[in-house]
Design a protein around this motif. Structure first.
Motif, PDB file in Angstrom:
ATOM      1  N   ASN A 113     -27.753  13.752  22.493  1.00 50.71           N
ATOM      2  CA  ASN A 113     -27.864  12.271  22.771  1.00 50.71           C
ATOM      3  C   ASN A 113     -26.504  11.718  22.841  1.00 50.71           C
ATOM      4  OD1 ASN A 113     -30.568  12.916  23.119  1.00 50.71           O
ATOM      5  ND2 ASN A 113     -31.034  12.362  21.179  1.00 50.71           N
ATOM      6  N   VAL A 114     -25.530  11.731  21.744  1.00 52.30           N
ATOM      7  CA  VAL A 114     -24.624  11.041  21.567  1.00 52.30           C
ATOM      8  C   VAL A 114     -23.538  11.436  22.736  1.00 52.30           C
ATOM      9  CG1 VAL A 114     -22.379  10.709  19.952  1.00 52.30           C
ATOM     10  CG2 VAL A 114     -24.707  10.669  19.179  1.00 52.30           C
ATOM     11  N   SER A 115     -23.468  12.791  22.824  1.00 50.56           N
ATOM     12  CA  SER A 115     -22.677  13.164  23.985  1.00 50.56           C
ATOM     13  C   SER A 115     -22.940  12.943  25.279  1.00 50.56           C
ATOM     14  CB  SER A 115     -22.664  14.721  23.951  1.00 50.56           C
ATOM     15  OG  SER A 115     -21.875  15.193  25.087  1.00 50.56           O
ATOM     16  N   ASN A 116     -24.110  12.846  25.557  1.00 54.23           N
ATOM     17  CA  ASN A 116     -24.805  12.329  26.943  1.00 54.23           C
ATOM     18  C   ASN A 116     -24.596  10.746  26.925  1.00 54.23           C
ATOM     19  OD1 ASN A 116     -25.400  14.436  27.887  1.00 54.23           O
ATOM     20  ND2 ASN A 116     -27.508  14.704  27.543  1.00 54.23           N
ATOM     21  N   ASN A 117     -24.949   9.854  25.895  1.00 57.52           N
ATOM     22  CA  ASN A 117     -24.895   8.360  26.089  1.00 57.52           C
ATOM     23  C   ASN A 117     -23.497   7.877  25.972  1.00 57.52           C
ATOM     24  OD1 ASN A 117     -27.843   7.960  26.049  1.00 57.52           O
ATOM     25  ND2 ASN A 117     -28.093   8.375  24.108  1.00 57.52           N
ATOM     26  N   LEU A 118     -22.600   8.634  25.292  1.00 55.03           N
ATOM     27  CA  LEU A 118     -21.322   7.867  25.262  1.00 55.03           C
ATOM     28  C   LEU A 118     -20.181   8.781  26.189  1.00 55.03           C
ATOM     29  CD1 LEU A 118     -20.916   7.360  21.526  1.00 55.03           C
ATOM     30  CD2 LEU A 118     -21.726   5.719  23.360  1.00 55.03           C
ATOM     31  N   ASN A 119     -20.736   9.797  27.058  1.00 60.94           N
ATOM     32  CA  ASN A 119     -20.028  10.443  27.828  1.00 60.94           C
ATOM     33  C   ASN A 119     -19.025  11.293  27.159  1.00 60.94           C
ATOM     34  OD1 ASN A 119     -19.430  11.804  30.231  1.00 60.94           O
ATOM     35  ND2 ASN A 119     -18.073   9.959  30.906  1.00 60.94           N
ATOM     36  N   ILE A 120     -19.080  11.791  25.955  1.00 60.04           N
ATOM     37  CA  ILE A 120     -18.326  12.590  25.106  1.00 60.04           C
ATOM     38  C   ILE A 120     -18.350  13.961  25.268  1.00 60.04           C
ATOM     39  CG2 ILE A 120     -17.475  13.216  22.790  1.00 60.04           C
ATOM     40  CD1 ILE A 120     -18.580  10.346  22.012  1.00 60.04           C
ATOM     41  N   ASN A 121     -17.464  14.849  25.498  1.00 58.33           N
ATOM     42  CA  ASN A 121     -17.369  16.220  25.657  1.00 58.33           C
ATOM     43  C   ASN A 121     -17.990  16.965  24.287  1.00 58.33           C
ATOM     44  OD1 ASN A 121     -16.281  19.072  25.571  1.00 58.33           O
ATOM     45  ND2 ASN A 121     -15.104  18.470  27.398  1.00 58.33           N
ATOM     46  N   LYS A 132     -11.539  17.682  12.840  1.00 61.82           N
ATOM     47  CA  LYS A 132     -10.535  16.785  13.457  1.00 61.82           C
ATOM     48  C   LYS A 132     -11.296  15.307  13.623  1.00 61.82           C
ATOM     49  CE  LYS A 132      -7.869  17.917  16.671  1.00 61.82           C
ATOM     50  NZ  LYS A 132      -7.437  18.094  18.079  1.00 61.82           N
ATOM     51  N   THR A 133     -10.447  14.214  13.483  1.00 65.05           N
ATOM     52  CA  THR A 133     -11.166  12.931  13.673  1.00 65.05           C
ATOM     53  C   THR A 133     -10.846  12.454  15.208  1.00 65.05           C
ATOM     54  OG1 THR A 133     -10.403  12.554  11.553  1.00 65.05           O
ATOM     55  CG2 THR A 133     -10.742  10.412  12.959  1.00 65.05           C
ATOM     56  N   PRO A 134     -12.032  11.844  15.561  1.00 65.07           N
ATOM     57  CA  PRO A 134     -11.812  11.477  17.262  1.00 65.07           C
ATOM     58  C   PRO A 134     -10.808  10.308  17.367  1.00 65.07           C
ATOM     59  CG  PRO A 134     -13.918  11.150  16.230  1.00 65.07           C
ATOM     60  CD  PRO A 134     -13.074  11.459  15.163  1.00 65.07           C
ATOM     61  N   LYS A 135     -10.168  10.292  18.505  1.00 63.10           N
ATOM     62  CA  LYS A 135      -9.294   9.123  18.798  1.00 63.10           C
ATOM     63  C   LYS A 135      -9.716   7.777  18.428  1.00 63.10           C
ATOM     64  CE  LYS A 135      -6.650  11.748  22.033  1.00 63.10           C
ATOM     65  NZ  LYS A 135      -5.797  11.642  23.487  1.00 63.10           N
TER      66      LYS A 135
END
Length: 162
Positions: A113-121, A132-135
């Motif tokens: 859901n997070v990936s789809n809603n925020l358009n995150i790979n 790893k910490t996100p940008k």
């Protein structure tokens, strides 16, 4: 993603960068601080400070932490996401992924859901699990999605509700 969606996302990113730049300028003025003094005190490269002041980029995580510690403000305030400058810094010894997974459970959602809603790979989420910490731009979007602060995501405060 359509051209319109891409443009809207790009426009939102530009607004965030401009707000950060303005906040940094205001903090420097409020503290009667020259660029050289900020560089000397924060140990941040002078070209990096100029880069931020000219509306070119959001800071990376480590630089945002240095600046927020120097100015004694929250990262959310520094990025222009909050008008509340105050932060109760509590070293929680939690990593980003620990706080992210806590929020997934708290909000009864999942990576899909997070990936789809925020358009995150989805590969990015896999990398978070590996430490790893996100940008910063992604941290901002995650914080907004969960109505929390970037400081909470980075383990700088225990308060996860804005």
């Amino acid at each position: 993603m359509s051209k319109f969606d891409y443009f809207a996302k790009f426009k939102g990113k530009i607004r965030k960068i401009m707000k950060f730049s303005e906040t940094l300028k205001d903090l420097m003025l409020d503290n009667n601080l020259s660029i050289k003094e900020l560089v000397d005190a924060s140990k941040i490269n002078i070209s990096t400070i100029y880069f931020y002041l000219k509306h070119n980029s959001l800071p990376d995580v480590q630089t945002a932490i240095k600046l927020s510690e120097y100015f004694n403000c929250s990262i959310n305030f520094l990025l222009g996401l909050s008008d509340d400058k105050e932060i109760k810094i509590v070293k929680t010894n939690t990593r980003f992924i620990d706080n992210y997974e806590f929020l997934l459970k708290e909000f009864k959602t999942n990576n899909y859901n997070v990936s789809n809603n925020l358009n995150i790979n989805r590969n990015s989420i896999y990398n978070w699990k590996k430490g790893k910490t996100p940008k910063m731009i992604i941290l901002v979007e995650i914080a907004k999605y969960f109505n929390t602060s970037v400081d909470f995501l980075l383990g700088r405060t225990k308060d996860y509700v804005l």
